[in-house]
Design an enzyme around this catalytic site. Structure first.
Site, PDB file in Angstrom:
ATOM      1  N   HIS A  95      46.739  27.933  15.875  1.00 11.40           N
ATOM      2  CA  HIS A  95      47.938  28.017  14.977  1.00 11.40           C
ATOM      3  C   HIS A  95      48.780  29.391  14.658  1.00 11.40           C
ATOM      4  O   HIS A  95      49.909  29.183  14.763  1.00 11.40           O
ATOM      5  CB  HIS A  95      47.412  27.768  13.405  1.00 11.40           C
ATOM      6  CG  HIS A  95      48.338  27.728  12.541  1.00 11.40           C
ATOM      7  ND1 HIS A  95      48.610  28.847  11.439  1.00 11.40           N
ATOM      8  CD2 HIS A  95      49.399  26.832  12.119  1.00 11.40           C
ATOM      9  CE1 HIS A  95      49.641  28.389  10.736  1.00 11.40           C
ATOM     10  NE2 HIS A  95      50.254  27.322  11.079  1.00 11.40           N
ATOM     11  N   GLU A 107      50.891  29.277  17.823  1.00 15.92           N
ATOM     12  CA  GLU A 107      51.793  28.442  17.495  1.00 15.92           C
ATOM     13  C   GLU A 107      53.163  28.950  16.922  1.00 15.92           C
ATOM     14  O   GLU A 107      54.351  28.945  17.374  1.00 15.92           O
ATOM     15  CB  GLU A 107      51.460  27.121  16.834  1.00 15.92           C
ATOM     16  CG  GLU A 107      52.556  26.335  16.442  1.00 15.92           C
ATOM     17  CD  GLU A 107      52.398  25.757  15.106  1.00 15.92           C
ATOM     18  OE1 GLU A 107      53.501  25.665  14.389  1.00 15.92           O
ATOM     19  OE2 GLU A 107      51.260  24.929  14.777  1.00 15.92           O
ATOM     20  N   HIS A 108      52.819  29.878  15.835  1.00 14.79           N
ATOM     21  CA  HIS A 108      53.641  30.545  15.369  1.00 14.79           C
ATOM     22  C   HIS A 108      54.393  31.728  16.245  1.00 14.79           C
ATOM     23  O   HIS A 108      55.961  31.967  16.352  1.00 14.79           O
ATOM     24  CB  HIS A 108      53.350  31.634  14.050  1.00 14.79           C
ATOM     25  CG  HIS A 108      53.201  30.629  12.802  1.00 14.79           C
ATOM     26  ND1 HIS A 108      53.879  31.053  11.704  1.00 14.79           N
ATOM     27  CD2 HIS A 108      52.297  29.581  12.805  1.00 14.79           C
ATOM     28  CE1 HIS A 108      53.509  29.983  10.656  1.00 14.79           C
ATOM     29  NE2 HIS A 108      52.884  29.025  11.443  1.00 14.79           N
ATOM     30  N   GLU A 137      51.061  30.890   4.210  1.00 15.56           N
ATOM     31  CA  GLU A 137      50.965  29.246   4.486  1.00 15.56           C
ATOM     32  C   GLU A 137      49.498  29.041   4.083  1.00 15.56           C
ATOM     33  O   GLU A 137      49.412  27.849   3.476  1.00 15.56           O
ATOM     34  CB  GLU A 137      50.901  29.102   5.965  1.00 15.56           C
ATOM     35  CG  GLU A 137      51.054  27.813   6.285  1.00 15.56           C
ATOM     36  CD  GLU A 137      51.409  27.451   7.627  1.00 15.56           C
ATOM     37  OE1 GLU A 137      51.559  26.147   8.132  1.00 15.56           O
ATOM     38  OE2 GLU A 137      51.559  28.357   8.552  1.00 15.56           O
TER      39      GLU A 137
END
Length: 459
Positions: A79, A82-83, A159
């Site tokens: 993840h 991904e950022h 997040e």
């Protein structure tokens, strides 16, 4: 998979020893719904579905990597990466990437799951070349700079905090841990505060190089597009980045089964001062390749898939014990989950759980009557078609199918499989899945005197 022939196209370069191979996997009528696949030298697959009646196109790249591919120390790396792919390449800054999409009114995003990651852009059909160039550049040319890692760390920690502030979301992560324990499938996709703080740019770069090889990627595009043109543009973008190095490389096979260990009868409670208690009662489900998944889909729809479902009627309509109550299934390569979620007042937890458990036990023992099965089949067929009415959904379907199954199924075939489910099929899968001892996850202000009742629910 239905194949309607193949052809060889031009070599990628004079030195290439392999050729791109194209197959028509699903032949649509008048070109509508035609699905084609080209495997490029270097092992990159390009899958497209044509829909000439629209004025848009969605372009995506699927990576064969998810949170279950992480070690405990790398939890959250997929993840995080991904950022970072949005933070800039050798050709574009982060602002250049976002500005390029904004200038044409396009939409761009990504998501990370347990077993795959997807990056996509939705644009007008005339702007598809731009979307292809930008997304391919992100996937092949990311710099992953130390300063970007440090800056994005704060966003990811926010997040995680946002998820913790939403117990209706967080209970699903808790349920995964309840079922799988300290296993990659049991860890949160976002990672934890400790693991995210410990990740370095160097470790993420190594993770990127290992998992973003073209053989691990599937390009998917749907809309008013021309397959051969998409292939040429993707090939040019990857070759310009030097990504198609080995012309004889072959695509990675769909993820195999490893029979992840699952537990039964576990109860995990996170005591939190929330207005509602969020409960998730469930048991092992089916893998995504299990042929019984069609019957399980019908069973799930009848139990908790809509306003006429058993759980909705019994928990909300007849008793008003919860506003949100539903069931769901998740299928992985080697296992799956079946779960029932409800959000209710803490004082009503035992009543809600008793009703849910009684319904599951009743259906496990006796199955469902014909009228409920017929209604569920109609609902599932309708929602399947309506869920594929935009180019983004079509791109998701063909990209995930190629990555996870290695084949494509037409919508008509999917509808036929759903319609073929019988009472005996549903009774058998209900016995196999719902007849197992469940586990339970709860987030909310649960008092000590309530704990014994929670354990009784899964006894």
């Amino acid at each position: 998979m239905t194949s309607h022939g193949s052809k060889a196209t031009a070599r990628t370069s004079p030195e290439a020893r392999a050729v791109a191979r194209t197959q028509t996997l699903i032949q649509g009528e008048n070109g509508i719904g035609t699905v084609r696949r080209t495997t490029l030298p270097g092992g990159l697959r390009v899958v497209t579905e044509s829909l000439p009646s629209v004025r848009s196109a969605t372009f995506g790249i699927w990576a064969h990597v998810g949170s279950r591919d992480e070690t405990p120390a790398l939890n959250g790396a997929t993840h995080y990466l991904e950022h970072l792919l949005f933070k800039g390449t050798h050709r574009r800054s982060a602002l250049d990437i976002s500005a390029a999409m904004d200038a044409v009114g396009g939409e761009m995003n990504a998501f990370t799951a347990k077993e795959y990651t997807c990056y996509y852009a939705r644009v007008l059909d005339t702007d598809l070349p731009l979307a292809i160039d930008v997304v391919c550049d992100m996937l092949t040319g990311s710099r992953i700079l130390e300063e970007d890692v440090d800056i994005e760390r704060g966003a990811i920690l926010e997040e995680i905090a946002m998820t913790e502030d939403d117990p209706g979301d967080g209970v699903h992560d808790l349920f995964a841990h309840t079922m799988f324990g300290d296993n990659p499938l049991g860890r949160p996709v976002l990672g934890t505060v400790d693991t995210v703080n410990a990740l370095t740019a160097d470790r993420i770069r190594r993770f990127y190089k290992k998992h973003y090889d073209p053989t691990h990627l599937v390009v998917a595009c749907a809309g008013n597009i021309d397959h051969d043109q998409v292939v040429r543009q993707v090939q040019a973008a990857f070759e310009a980045a030097g990504a198609l190095k080995d012309p004889d490389a072959r695509p990675i096979a769909p993820r195999g089964g490893r029979r992840t260990l699952r537990t039964a009868g576990r109860v995990e409670v996170v005591d939190r001062r929330t207005e509602q208690a969020h409960v998730l009662l469930g048991m092992p489900g089916l893998s995504r390749t299990d042929e019984r998944r069609w019957a399980l889909g019908v069973l799930n729809t009848a139990l908790g898939g809509g306003m006429s479902s058993r759980l909705f009627q019994e928990v909300r309509e007849k008793r008003g014990l919860a506003y949100s109550v539903y069931s769901y299934t998740s299928g992985f390569a080697d296992c799956g989950l079946f779960g029932v979620y409800a959000g209710c007042r803490p004082s009503q937890v035992h009543d809600v759980l008793k009703i849910c458990r009684d319904e599951l036990d009743q259906v496990a023992e006796h199955g469902l009557p014909e009228d409920e099965i017929r209604r569920a089949i109609g609902q599932l067929r309708g929602s399947t078609v309506l869920g594929l009415e935009d180019t983004g959904a079509l791109m998701n379907r063909i990209g995930k199918s190629e990555l996870c199954w290695g084949e494509q199924m037409s919508v008509d075939d999917m509808l036929a499989r759903i319609a073929s489910v019988t009472m005996d099929d549903v009774r058998a899968v209900a016995r196999d899945v719902l007849g197992q001892r469940p586990s339970l996850s709860v987030i909310g202000p649960i008092k000590d005197k309530q704990m014994a009742g929670l354990h009784d629910t899964v006894a």
